[in-house]
Motif scaffolding. Structure first.
Motif, PDB file in Angstrom:
ATOM      1  N   ARG A  67     -12.685   0.896  26.376  1.00  0.00           N
ATOM      2  CA  ARG A  67     -14.087   1.174  26.053  1.00  0.00           C
ATOM      3  C   ARG A  67     -15.040   0.689  27.141  1.00  0.00           C
ATOM      4  N   SER A  68     -14.669  -0.371  27.817  1.00  0.00           N
ATOM      5  CA  SER A  68     -15.562  -0.901  28.845  1.00  0.00           C
ATOM      6  C   SER A  68     -15.700   0.031  30.042  1.00  0.00           C
ATOM      7  N   LEU A  89     -14.992   6.159  33.524  1.00  0.00           N
ATOM      8  CA  LEU A  89     -15.339   5.735  34.888  1.00  0.00           C
ATOM      9  C   LEU A  89     -14.063   5.598  35.717  1.00  0.00           C
ATOM     10  N   PRO A  90     -13.974   6.273  36.859  1.00  0.00           N
ATOM     11  CA  PRO A  90     -12.753   6.199  37.664  1.00  0.00           C
ATOM     12  C   PRO A  90     -12.792   5.127  38.748  1.00  0.00           C
ATOM     13  N   GLU A  91     -13.800   4.253  38.739  1.00  0.00           N
ATOM     14  CA  GLU A  91     -13.914   3.278  39.832  1.00  0.00           C
ATOM     15  C   GLU A  91     -12.780   2.262  39.831  1.00  0.00           C
ATOM     16  N   ASP A  92     -12.212   1.953  38.663  1.00  0.00           N
ATOM     17  CA  ASP A  92     -11.149   0.953  38.593  1.00  0.00           C
ATOM     18  C   ASP A  92      -9.761   1.561  38.744  1.00  0.00           C
ATOM     19  N   LEU A  93      -9.682   2.848  39.040  1.00  0.00           N
ATOM     20  CA  LEU A  93      -8.394   3.509  39.179  1.00  0.00           C
ATOM     21  C   LEU A  93      -7.972   3.514  40.639  1.00  0.00           C
ATOM     22  N   ARG A 129     -21.726   7.631  30.028  1.00  0.00           N
ATOM     23  CA  ARG A 129     -22.124   9.030  30.108  1.00  0.00           C
ATOM     24  C   ARG A 129     -22.486   9.391  31.549  1.00  0.00           C
ATOM     25  N   PRO A 130     -21.991  10.518  32.037  1.00  0.00           N
ATOM     26  CA  PRO A 130     -22.346  10.925  33.409  1.00  0.00           C
ATOM     27  C   PRO A 130     -23.798  11.385  33.475  1.00  0.00           C
ATOM     28  N   ASP A 131     -24.431  11.135  34.624  1.00  0.00           N
ATOM     29  CA  ASP A 131     -25.835  11.509  34.794  1.00  0.00           C
ATOM     30  C   ASP A 131     -26.012  12.989  35.107  1.00  0.00           C
ATOM     31  N   THR A 132     -25.106  13.571  35.878  1.00  0.00           N
ATOM     32  CA  THR A 132     -25.207  14.973  36.281  1.00  0.00           C
ATOM     33  C   THR A 132     -23.882  15.685  36.049  1.00  0.00           C
ATOM     34  N   LEU A 133     -23.931  16.997  36.109  1.00  0.00           N
ATOM     35  CA  LEU A 133     -22.704  17.786  35.979  1.00  0.00           C
ATOM     36  C   LEU A 133     -21.776  17.586  37.171  1.00  0.00           C
ATOM     37  N   ALA A 134     -22.359  17.373  38.352  1.00  0.00           N
ATOM     38  CA  ALA A 134     -21.533  17.124  39.534  1.00  0.00           C
ATOM     39  C   ALA A 134     -20.755  15.817  39.383  1.00  0.00           C
ATOM     40  N   GLU A 135     -21.399  14.812  38.844  1.00  0.00           N
ATOM     41  CA  GLU A 135     -20.700  13.541  38.612  1.00  0.00           C
ATOM     42  C   GLU A 135     -19.617  13.700  37.563  1.00  0.00           C
ATOM     43  N   LEU A 172      -7.703  20.941  25.921  1.00  0.00           N
ATOM     44  CA  LEU A 172      -8.481  20.918  27.164  1.00  0.00           C
ATOM     45  C   LEU A 172      -9.879  20.342  26.938  1.00  0.00           C
ATOM     46  N   ALA A 173     -10.465  20.604  25.774  1.00  0.00           N
ATOM     47  CA  ALA A 173     -11.782  20.035  25.484  1.00  0.00           C
ATOM     48  C   ALA A 173     -11.716  18.510  25.419  1.00  0.00           C
ATOM     49  N   PHE A 174     -10.666  17.982  24.813  1.00  0.00           N
ATOM     50  CA  PHE A 174     -10.516  16.524  24.762  1.00  0.00           C
ATOM     51  C   PHE A 174     -10.282  15.958  26.157  1.00  0.00           C
ATOM     52  N   VAL A 175      -9.474  16.645  26.952  1.00  0.00           N
ATOM     53  CA  VAL A 175      -9.205  16.175  28.313  1.00  0.00           C
ATOM     54  C   VAL A 175     -10.481  16.161  29.145  1.00  0.00           C
ATOM     55  N   CYS A 176     -11.250  17.223  29.072  1.00  0.00           N
ATOM     56  CA  CYS A 176     -12.495  17.289  29.851  1.00  0.00           C
ATOM     57  C   CYS A 176     -13.505  16.248  29.371  1.00  0.00           C
ATOM     58  N   ALA A 177     -13.587  16.030  28.057  1.00  0.00           N
ATOM     59  CA  ALA A 177     -14.527  15.038  27.536  1.00  0.00           C
ATOM     60  C   ALA A 177     -14.127  13.633  27.984  1.00  0.00           C
ATOM     61  N   HIS A 178     -12.853  13.317  27.892  1.00  0.00           N
ATOM     62  CA  HIS A 178     -12.404  11.991  28.327  1.00  0.00           C
ATOM     63  C   HIS A 178     -12.584  11.830  29.831  1.00  0.00           C
TER      64      HIS A 178
END
Length: 215
Positions: free
Chosen positions: A59-60, A180-184, A64-70, A169-175
């Motif tokens: 959860r941490s 946030l992918p910064e810790d990956l 929510r993304p700010d833009t569609l590009a993000e 696919l809707a669940f995959v796209c929503a997740h």
């Protein structure tokens, strides 16, 4: 001197050939075993690359993304990292949809059995005989293609599969958009060399070899 009687060699050979043809299984066992072995090894290799589910639902790391590009950038990075988890979720959605609709499940099993026994793993020296008529390989392939198109696009099976795929696919796209992918830590070389369902490519290729050779 009485001549020795001739032995009915031709009748014996014909009877032995007929018995051999009857005893030969309708499916090519070595090819089927090779396909199952390749599929199981591919699945084991794929699940070995699965990421921990706890890391996926942290959860941490949700925002929510700010833009569609993000959002698109997050989906790409998260899909490259959680691709096996995502494919597992989509397969689970398909399995639940088919289990809740037993008729569609039986239809798909029948379609898969038709492809397996009549074309993919059938011995090349055994033609398909239906109602006293022998069908060539191209005719058998054409009938299976027409049957597949009818089952997928002209029955409720196709709408069921498409609905389950859309939900997954809707669940995959929503997740992927909210994670946030910064810790990956994703290896760029691994990301470029592997794609969607690439771990099943070897198993699919092993199944396609006898079919291509037959055509």
């Amino acid at each position: 001197m009485a001549s020795t009687p001739n032995l009915p060699i031709s009748s014996q050979s014909n009877s032995s050939a007929g018995a051999a043809s009857q005893s030969q299984p309708p499916i090519s066992t070595p090819a089927f075993r090779a396909f199952i072995s390749r599929m199981s090894s591919s699945l084991r290799h794929a699940f070995a690359q699965r990421r921990p589910w706890a890391e996926m639902v942290d959860r941490s790391s949700m925002s929510r993304p700010d833009t569609l590009a993000e959002a698109y950038s997050r989906i790409r990075k998260n899909f490259s990292y959680f691709r096996v988890n995502y494919v597992t979720l989509i397969a689970f959605a398909l399995a639940v949809s088919l289990i809740t609709h037993p008729f569609s499940l039986l239809v798909l099993f029948g379609l898969l059995a038709s492809w397996s026994f009549l074309y993919l793993f059938r011995p090349s020296d055994q033609p398909v005989v239906l109602f006293g008529r022998t069908f060539a390989d191209r005719e058998t392939l054409g009938m299976l293609v027409v049957l597949t198109v009818f089952v997928i696009f002209l029955t409720s099976v196709g709408s069921l599969l498409i609905s389950a795929l859309m939900v997954g696919l809707a669940f995959v796209c929503a997740h992927g958009a909210f994670r946030l992918p910064e810790d990956l830590f994703l290896d760029e070389q691994e990301s470029n060399s592997t794609g969607f369902l690439s771990f099943l490519g070897g198993a699919a290729a092993s199944a396609a070899v006898p079919a291509v050779a037959r055509v």
